[in-house]
Scaffold this motif. Structure first.
Motif, PDB file in Angstrom:
ATOM      1  N   VAL A  33     -86.357-106.820  25.791  1.00 32.99           N
ATOM      2  CA  VAL A  33     -84.972-106.465  25.966  1.00 32.99           C
ATOM      3  C   VAL A  33     -84.558-106.140  27.440  1.00 32.99           C
ATOM      4  CG1 VAL A  33     -83.351-104.828  25.224  1.00 32.99           C
ATOM      5  CG2 VAL A  33     -84.626-106.088  23.552  1.00 32.99           C
ATOM      6  N   VAL A  34     -85.597-105.394  27.916  1.00 35.86           N
ATOM      7  CA  VAL A  34     -85.337-104.896  29.469  1.00 35.86           C
ATOM      8  C   VAL A  34     -85.263-105.992  30.385  1.00 35.86           C
ATOM      9  CG1 VAL A  34     -86.432-103.703  31.214  1.00 35.86           C
ATOM     10  CG2 VAL A  34     -86.353-102.601  28.992  1.00 35.86           C
ATOM     11  N   ALA A  35     -86.363-107.026  30.231  1.00 38.25           N
ATOM     12  CA  ALA A  35     -86.309-108.004  31.131  1.00 38.25           C
ATOM     13  C   ALA A  35     -85.073-108.992  31.073  1.00 38.25           C
ATOM     14  CB  ALA A  35     -87.670-108.954  30.808  1.00 38.25           C
ATOM     15  N   SER A  36     -84.657-109.072  29.906  1.00 29.71           N
ATOM     16  CA  SER A  36     -83.587-110.254  29.353  1.00 29.71           C
ATOM     17  C   SER A  36     -82.185-109.414  29.852  1.00 29.71           C
ATOM     18  CB  SER A  36     -83.300-110.258  27.987  1.00 29.71           C
ATOM     19  OG  SER A  36     -84.427-111.013  27.334  1.00 29.71           O
ATOM     20  N   LEU A  37     -82.142-107.913  29.671  1.00 35.19           N
ATOM     21  CA  LEU A  37     -80.773-107.552  30.475  1.00 35.19           C
ATOM     22  C   LEU A  37     -80.809-107.673  31.693  1.00 35.19           C
ATOM     23  CD1 LEU A  37     -80.577-104.015  27.866  1.00 35.19           C
ATOM     24  CD2 LEU A  37     -79.257-106.324  27.910  1.00 35.19           C
ATOM     25  N   PHE A  38     -81.966-107.385  32.397  1.00 35.87           N
ATOM     26  CA  PHE A  38     -81.842-107.310  33.826  1.00 35.87           C
ATOM     27  C   PHE A  38     -81.509-108.658  34.234  1.00 35.87           C
ATOM     28  CE2 PHE A  38     -83.528-103.279  34.346  1.00 35.87           C
ATOM     29  CZ  PHE A  38     -83.180-102.615  35.557  1.00 35.87           C
ATOM     30  N   THR A  39     -82.328-109.758  33.840  1.00 36.45           N
ATOM     31  CA  THR A  39     -82.053-111.322  34.348  1.00 36.45           C
ATOM     32  C   THR A  39     -80.730-111.467  33.973  1.00 36.45           C
ATOM     33  OG1 THR A  39     -83.271-112.069  32.378  1.00 36.45           O
ATOM     34  CG2 THR A  39     -84.626-111.711  34.394  1.00 36.45           C
TER      35      THR A  39
END
Length: 450
Positions: A33-39
């Motif tokens: 979730v964190v990686a997807s939100l940032f990217t």
């Protein structure tokens, strides 16, 4: 077959193993979730730059304007790599909405038809976005008056709780309304060696449409007027067509960074022979891609993303400790099973493979569940944020802070796959030491008292 039987037996009898699976799943879900939100935020930020200025932009040096820009655009569109190009003339100003109601804005003079072919202007228009044909500044009931587009955030504020605009009410209030913008320019008459003369101009116009791009910076800080109107007001007496920026849309598959060299070559020839510019002014002209324009900001976001992933990764390392404790306890409690297996002729390597394989299975199961949870949460992040607002009265995402009206909801699979692999590896590492402890079990000592 025996390994599978024992795995199912341990999973059925030792429900604490489910805690390991849950820990792996939560860690994987959080990191995805964190990686997807940032990217997703980075991708939206880069797309907003392309939608605002095109793939490649040419900006004149400060205090200079580009004359005869239609000739330059014709030369650009003859290139095989260029799909369309559009000119704009920009200035800063104050928008007067009524007595005591003044807003600072960026004033852009554009050609709406060509601008729509280069950028996402048409899709951002509330009224003309769904209509057929090119967008226009034409005022329906007053063809002789100047029309303009205004960012919805310039004339209205979103609801504090929902962070959404009441589009119908704003359209009803402002469409057709006559307002004025005060702007100006320092003109040297086209000669950079002459003293610049500040010019203040008040331009009245009628609002014919509102711009809602979903990007806070664009919606709350820009107005758009006909380029010829802005040119006459800012540079009276200057002959020819004037612009400060040329936006270029490249054909699909063209590398923007390579296209910059072709644009620079054509620009050098045009500026020298058509405009009579000096070599210094030609070199001082900015030609860059949309990605280069946003590059420093994107680099900082990526740094923050890396730091945050490292922090969450360290926290998620507790999965290794948890798996180690559970498997170590299981090995101590299941020494009789190990002794029986070894007394039947099983090698120590087989015992290691038994528990290590069980650890990998826990990692695979947890990673699979975590990936599914991460996908569901990411894809429905806006609905989840709205649910939190309704239930708890807490607005987590505001466009005025995070720039965009919606949270990015695309799963970043290139980052998710390494996360899943690291989770499986972490579960295997947690089971490694208990597996070696089980392999050192001596059947004679364990079965002596059975």
């Amino acid at each position: 077959m025996l390994k599978l039987f024992l795995w199912l037996k341990y999973l059925r009898r030792r429900r604490i193993i489910l805690l390991s699976i849950a820990a792996v799943a939560m860690s994987v879900c959080l990191l995805i979730v964190v990686a997807s939100l940032f990217t997703g935020f980075i991708a939206m930020f880069e797309r907003s730059a392309v939608e605002m200025i095109g793939d490649v932009t040419l900006a004149a040096p400060q205090s200079l304007v580009i004359a005869k820009y239609p000739v330059f655009i014709d030369r650009l569109e003859q290139l095989d790599i260029v799909e369309a190009a559009s000119a704009s003339l920009s200035s800063e100003g104050l928008l007067h909405l009524g007595q005591g109601n003044v807003r600072p804005v960026s004033v852009w003079g554009i050609e709406p038809a060509s601008r729509a072919r280069v950028t996402g202007l048409k899709n951002a228009l509330i009224l003309q976005g769904q209509a057929e044909g090119d967008p226009s500044f034409a005022v329906p009931d007053a063809p002789t008056e100047v029309g303009g587009f205004v960012g919805i955030g310039v004339v209205a504020q979103p609801n504090e709780e929902t962070d959404e605009y009441d589009k119908e009410a704003v359209l009803k209030e402002f469409i057709g309304r006559r307002i004025t913008v005060t702007t100006g320019a320092a003109d040297a008459g086209g000669d950079p060696n002459q003293a610049q003369v500040p010019r203040r101009r008040v331009i009245p116009f009628r609002v014919v449409d509102l711009v809602f791009a979903g990007v806070h910076e664009l919606d709350s800080g820009f107005i758009y007027l006909p380029i010829e109107t802005l040119q006459k007001e800012l540079y009276p007496g200057r002959p020819g067509d004037l612009a400060t920026r040329i936006s270029i849309r490249l054909k699909p598959g063209v590398d923007p960074y390579k296209a910059v060299n072709d644009v620079r070559e054509i620009w050098g020839d045009f500026a020298e022979h058509e405009l009579g510019w000096s070599v210094f002014n030609i070199v001082d002209t900015d030609i860059y891609t949309a990605m280069q324009l946003q590059g420093p900001y994107v680099a900082e976001i990526k740094k923050q993303m890396g730091v945050l992933l490292v922090i969450f990764g360290v926290v998620s390392f507790s999965v290794v400790v948890l798996v180690f404790c559970i498997f170590y306890m299981m090995v101590k409690l299941k020494q009789r099973d190990v002794a029986v297996i070894k007394s039947c002729g099983a090698a120590s390597s087989s015992v290691v493979a038994l528990f290590l394989g069980f650890g990998v299975s826990v990692g695979v199961a947890g990673s699979g569940i975590g990936t599914i949870l991460g996908y569901v949460i990411t894809r429905n992040i806006n609905e989840l944020e709205n649910w939190i607002r309704v239930v708890f009265g807490l607005k987590l995402w505001k466009s005025s802070i995070y720039m965009f009206s919606r949270i990015p909801s695309e799963v970043d699979w290139p980052s998710s796959l390494p996360i899943v692999g690291m989770a499986v590896l972490a579960a295997a590492l947690g089971a490694l030491i208990p597996a070696f402890v089980a392999a050192r079990t001596r059947p004679v000592e364990v079965l002596r008292y059975e």
